[in-house]
Scaffold this motif. Sequence first.
Motif, PDB file in Angstrom:
ATOM      1  N   PRO A 197       0.845  -1.204   0.000  1.00  0.00           N
ATOM      2  CA  PRO A 197       0.000   0.000   0.000  1.00  0.00           C
ATOM      3  C   PRO A 197       0.880   1.253   0.000  1.00  0.00           C
ATOM      4  N   TYR A 235       0.696   5.409   0.426  1.00  0.00           N
ATOM      5  CA  TYR A 235       0.021   6.684   0.657  1.00  0.00           C
ATOM      6  C   TYR A 235       1.102   7.749   0.855  1.00  0.00           C
ATOM      7  N   GLU A 258       4.143   8.101  -0.506  1.00  0.00           N
ATOM      8  CA  GLU A 258       5.425   7.449  -0.233  1.00  0.00           C
ATOM      9  C   GLU A 258       6.455   7.798  -1.297  1.00  0.00           C
ATOM     10  N   ASP A 314      -3.072   4.513  -2.670  1.00  0.00           N
ATOM     11  CA  ASP A 314      -4.244   4.793  -1.843  1.00  0.00           C
ATOM     12  C   ASP A 314      -4.528   6.298  -1.799  1.00  0.00           C
ATOM     13  N   ASN A 334      -8.224   8.317  -0.937  1.00  0.00           N
ATOM     14  CA  ASN A 334      -7.563   7.684   0.202  1.00  0.00           C
ATOM     15  C   ASN A 334      -8.599   6.917   1.030  1.00  0.00           C
ATOM     16  N   LYS A 375      -5.162   2.139   4.962  1.00  0.00           N
ATOM     17  CA  LYS A 375      -4.332   0.997   4.602  1.00  0.00           C
ATOM     18  C   LYS A 375      -5.052  -0.340   4.612  1.00  0.00           C
ATOM     19  N   ALA A 402       5.413   0.189   2.531  1.00  0.00           N
ATOM     20  CA  ALA A 402       6.257   0.901   1.573  1.00  0.00           C
ATOM     21  C   ALA A 402       7.421   1.625   2.235  1.00  0.00           C
ATOM     22  N   ASP A 403       7.309   1.876   3.546  1.00  0.00           N
ATOM     23  CA  ASP A 403       8.287   2.765   4.187  1.00  0.00           C
ATOM     24  C   ASP A 403       9.553   2.066   4.683  1.00  0.00           C
ATOM     25  N   GLN A 451       9.960  -0.115   6.868  1.00  0.00           N
ATOM     26  CA  GLN A 451       9.998  -0.590   8.259  1.00  0.00           C
ATOM     27  C   GLN A 451      10.078  -2.119   8.276  1.00  0.00           C
TER      28      GLN A 451
HETATM   29  N1  UDP Z   1      -0.883   3.632   3.982  1.00  0.00           N
HETATM   30  C1  UDP Z   1      -1.951   3.600   3.087  1.00  0.00           C
HETATM   31  N2  UDP Z   1      -3.033   4.409   3.312  1.00  0.00           N
HETATM   32  C2  UDP Z   1      -3.101   5.258   4.389  1.00  0.00           C
HETATM   33  C3  UDP Z   1      -2.016   5.247   5.307  1.00  0.00           C
HETATM   34  C4  UDP Z   1      -0.921   4.432   5.072  1.00  0.00           C
HETATM   35  O1  UDP Z   1      -1.930   2.866   2.107  1.00  0.00           O
HETATM   36  O2  UDP Z   1      -4.091   5.963   4.524  1.00  0.00           O
HETATM   37  C5  UDP Z   1       0.290   2.764   3.731  1.00  0.00           C
HETATM   38  C6  UDP Z   1       1.631   3.456   3.850  1.00  0.00           C
HETATM   39  O3  UDP Z   1       2.017   4.059   2.637  1.00  0.00           O
HETATM   40  C7  UDP Z   1       2.546   2.302   4.251  1.00  0.00           C
HETATM   41  C8  UDP Z   1       1.629   1.428   5.095  1.00  0.00           C
HETATM   42  O4  UDP Z   1       0.296   1.757   4.726  1.00  0.00           O
HETATM   43  O5  UDP Z   1       2.980   1.544   3.146  1.00  0.00           O
HETATM   44  C9  UDP Z   1       1.837   1.646   6.581  1.00  0.00           C
HETATM   45  O6  UDP Z   1       1.627   3.011   6.873  1.00  0.00           O
HETATM   46  P1  UDP Z   1       2.395   3.760   8.026  1.00  0.00           P
HETATM   47  O7  UDP Z   1       3.866   3.539   7.882  1.00  0.00           O
HETATM   48  O8  UDP Z   1       1.909   5.164   8.048  1.00  0.00           O
HETATM   49  O9  UDP Z   1       1.816   3.004   9.309  1.00  0.00           O
HETATM   50  P2  UDP Z   1       2.539   2.345  10.575  1.00  0.00           P
HETATM   51  O10 UDP Z   1       3.975   2.072  10.234  1.00  0.00           O
HETATM   52  O11 UDP Z   1       2.378   3.345  11.664  1.00  0.00           O
HETATM   53  O12 UDP Z   1       1.725   1.107  10.795  1.00  0.00           O
END
Ligand code: UDP
Length: 200
Positions: free
Chosen positions: A15, A17, A19, A48, A76, A79, A100-101, A103
């Motif tokens: 996903p 958003y 990125e 998204d 949007n 996720k 995508a980030d 992590q």
């Molecule tokens: N994401 C998405 N839609 C949203 C928010 C986030 O598709 O409205 C995606 C974002 O690009 C990433 C993943 O979901 O690939 C996790 O998002 P984020 O890192 O913000 O969340 P966390 O690490 O806090 O779970």
Amino acid sequence: MSLNFDAVEISVIIPFYNESSSIEYLFARLIPVLQQLNNNYEIICINDGSVDDTFEKLIEFNQQDPTIKIVNLSRNFGKEVALTAGIDYASGAAVIPLDADLQDPPELIIQLIAKWREGYDVVYAVRRSRQGETWLKQVSAKAFYRTISIMSHVPIPANTGDFRLLDRRVVEAIKKLPERTRFMKGLFTWVGYKQTAVFF
Ligand code: UDP
Ligand code: MG
């Protein structure tokens, strides 16, 4: 009518958003991992409703490399909906949601696949430490997992994101669930099957 792109063995669903800044780094790490595997694969990118140039960048990547596919949502949705769209389009015998980030370390996919080959249907990636995160995020994550495990009849593994491998049978079970407001991590566990963890 089938939603699927041409069938492959491994589908990675991501996903996106806003990125834009991580896309190059993400593919630079992910693609060599997938190329090592000797399986055909697809990378399904769900845009998204990004308001930066994520979509334009994805189009450029898709033009260079057709294994990078795009599902473009009309706005949007969050996720959980983006992941659901990815699951609907994925054709893989194994489906791997990935953030995508970065992590989630894409290199771990090698271990997820190895466990799948041993016969597990769900292989989830568990973080050993939350180093590098703020105190508040660590405390809130702990409280979140504690609350969710009290509320839920199935144990939701702690320190686990959406990053995991799902066998096709699990994907089909998830697709049959009627929930429209989804907490995917809960559903991934709720469906059962033979599950195991790998740590990072
Ligand atoms: N994401 C998405 N839609 C949203 C928010 C986030 O598709 O409205 C995606 C974002 O690009 C990433 C993943 O979901 O690939 C996790 O998002 P984020 O890192 O913000 O969340 P966390 O690490 O806090 O779970
Ligand atoms: Mg994140």
